[in-house]
Write a protein that holds these residues in place. Sequence first.
Motif, PDB file in Angstrom:
ATOM      1  N   ASP A   1       0.824  -1.210   0.000  1.00 50.34           N
ATOM      2  CA  ASP A   1       0.000   0.000   0.000  1.00 50.34           C
ATOM      3  C   ASP A   1       0.860   1.263   0.000  1.00 50.34           C
ATOM      4  O   ASP A   1       0.542   2.250  -0.652  1.00 50.34           O
TER       5      ASP A   1
ATOM      6  N   ILE B   1      -0.892  -4.716 -10.580  1.00 53.85           N
ATOM      7  CA  ILE B   1      -2.231  -5.135 -10.148  1.00 53.85           C
ATOM      8  C   ILE B   1      -2.684  -6.381 -10.910  1.00 53.85           C
ATOM      9  O   ILE B   1      -3.247  -7.314 -10.338  1.00 53.85           O
TER      10      ILE B   1
ATOM     11  N   ARG C   1      -7.206  -2.519  -3.916  1.00 57.17           N
ATOM     12  CA  ARG C   1      -6.301  -1.755  -4.779  1.00 57.17           C
ATOM     13  C   ARG C   1      -7.054  -0.643  -5.533  1.00 57.17           C
ATOM     14  O   ARG C   1      -6.585   0.482  -5.626  1.00 57.17           O
TER      15      ARG C   1
END
Length: 802
Positions: free
Chosen positions: A564, A625, A675
């Motif tokens: 993160d 991702i 995300r």
Amino acid sequence: MSTPPSASLRGFLDAHFASPDDLAAAPALAELLRRECAELDASLRRLEAQLRIAAASWLARSTGARSDLRHIRPTGGAVDAEDEGAETVRKLGLPALVREIQRIDTIRLYAEATLQLEALVGNLEDVVFSIVRQASKLNLPSILRKSNEAELKHAKLLNAVNAVRDIERELVRVSTSRPKWTSLVMAVDSRVEKTLAILRPQALTDYRALLAALGWPPSLSSQDTENDKYSQIPNPLVLMNEENKEKYSQSFLALCALQHVQANREVRPCQIAAATPALADSKYFDKTACLENGLWAIDELVHPVASRMEYHFAKWSEQPEFIFTLVYKITKDFMDGVDDILQPLIDHARLAGLSAKESWVTGMVKMLVGYLERQIFPALVTSNQDQTTDAKPEVESSWMHLNDLMISFDKRMQLLADSGIQKIASLSEGLSRSLSVFSIYIEHPDWLQIWAGVELSSAQDKLKSEMEDETSWSCSDSQHDQLGHMENSIKFLLSTREDYKAPPVSEFVVKTALSMIERGRALPNRGMQIHYNRSSAVKFLNDFFLVLCDRCEAMQLSNTALEDQSLSKASCAINAARYCENVLREWDEDTAFLDMGPQGSLFTDEISFLVKLGANYLEQILSAILLEFEDLSWEYVQNIGSWRGQTAVEDQILDEENAGVSLGFIASLDVLTDRITKLKQYLNSKDFLDLWRSIAEGLDYFIYSSIRWGEVNFSDTGVIQLRVDTKALLHIFRPFCSRPEAFFPFLSESLRLLTMKKSDAHYLLEMLTDDTRSNSCLKHQGLHNVNAGQAVKILRSRKFGG
């Protein structure tokens, strides 16, 4: 009865024998007149000899031409035997004869032009010689005394000016009609320049003597001790009586006229090169030449004032603000007097578009530039170049302080100058160069480079301190975080740093760079501004952009375990790059930045770098991702279509509303949701829009291409499970789009084929086997992404019950 003497003779005798005491100088005057007469007789004899030689040459050639012409016969006429050779000569030599006649005529014209110019230059030289000879007789007390000698000398100066004008008109005519006669023009110019080199110093000397007799310059030390401030300094020009004012006016106008003819001589090549009658007689060049160097008459007012001011300057070498204040005060104190007395004289001299106030301000600025160039800047340059000094920060601070004073001084002086008459718009650039103290950098580009380096060093030190504070890199914005997804996602007209969610350090960088650019606008020409900006503001921006790049490189976004913190820092760097890119584009659209670069943009390379930086790291986030999703959902994707328990009994009721998401798909959906939510929070709305669409398209392709179409068998239960899982995936993107199915075209069309009725599926399968109608069938079914081969595999993967 004898004839009375002429007026000119009486004037001559009155000038030299004003009193009985002057009779003692009669023998010397007689000897001087005899020498002049002898010189004039010798000059006349030389001219007569030259004329005889030219006439003899012309007669000789004329006789030869006349002889040749006698042999010319009309066409068809009889030719005697003795004329047969002459006839041949006539046929073969007539063109040469014509050329010879033309050459003779050219020589005649050249001789006439030479004699004309010789007479004009001789007249000029005689007048100047007379002025110089008479100069020794005038002394300071006689300057203001009404005397015939002073008036006669003034008349002679005007005669010299008129003589130069006559010479210039003749030279323009010769240069225009006979451009090959450059030797003649150069010879005349050489003699005229030598004569003017004697005349101008003498005229300036007389003007200075007149100013001194009038009491110029006044004393500058008129300090009001009670109020501790300078009172208004009396202006001798304003205090002149009518008689002295008339003398000064005549001297001022004569000096302006002399400068005007000198300017005409300097711009004559431009007039000749223009090759048009309109430009040949234009006053446009004349006034430009006059204004670029200032008026001599006003510069002579400045010089004696400057010598007195420099006495005070020497005491303020460590306090330059006092120097600028004194120059401004003296300039302002004399402004009204200069305008009242000199502006009517300038108008009388027909110097259109020239302001007395502006010329006075220009002269004072040039004086200050000269002092700074001699006394102030060399010491700063020496201290700055001394790499061993411990006081270099103080030297840089002094340099920036001096430039701040120069910027403020320029603005104040410009206001004084602009209070005069309206300037000609076409001359404003030249005038602004003269009015700027920063013209000192024109002659010293190495000093300009030092200034740019000082500005850059100061900005970098401030940026380093700013970047050490982590809050400067924080992109959190509570106002944006509180907005709903749909409300915030539709805001794409970004302008402020908050709109771009850029960190505060990016705004600090932009403001610092703009401050440097604004300071550089004080430079008098565009070339210097470009050089200064590239060495300071542009380099400062590039250094910061490299910092953004390094911060992204250190985050290792390509790892499958996306942290993160890395996502947040990368988003902040991208937002900062986008914000800076937007600001640079706005600057490029500003008229102040037009034509500052080779392609019309000062920041072309920098904008390209930022665009590439943002695109590269958005791609890295996208790739990270998708890899993370692929790693978490790999086992689930490999088992799509072969879930355990797909073979259901025929009477089983399929309940899609109550069906849950596949267990193997839940973890990947949760991570994807996290995300996307974080990106929505961290990233600016424009880039987030592009990024979530790219993520959706990537997921669509990954899931579709991972299904082993044609090898697996989708039962009714399997189709329902795939629809449930797909809806769960679409639900993540629904806050950003009302129809997220549009960004999952392959999954959506696959589900459409899998949910068709059995009869429709068999019919479509038969139709797809016909190559001629396969594409039209798919379009008729609303399928635009899968091709016929893919549709066949999908239909064959469907297993219908019973």
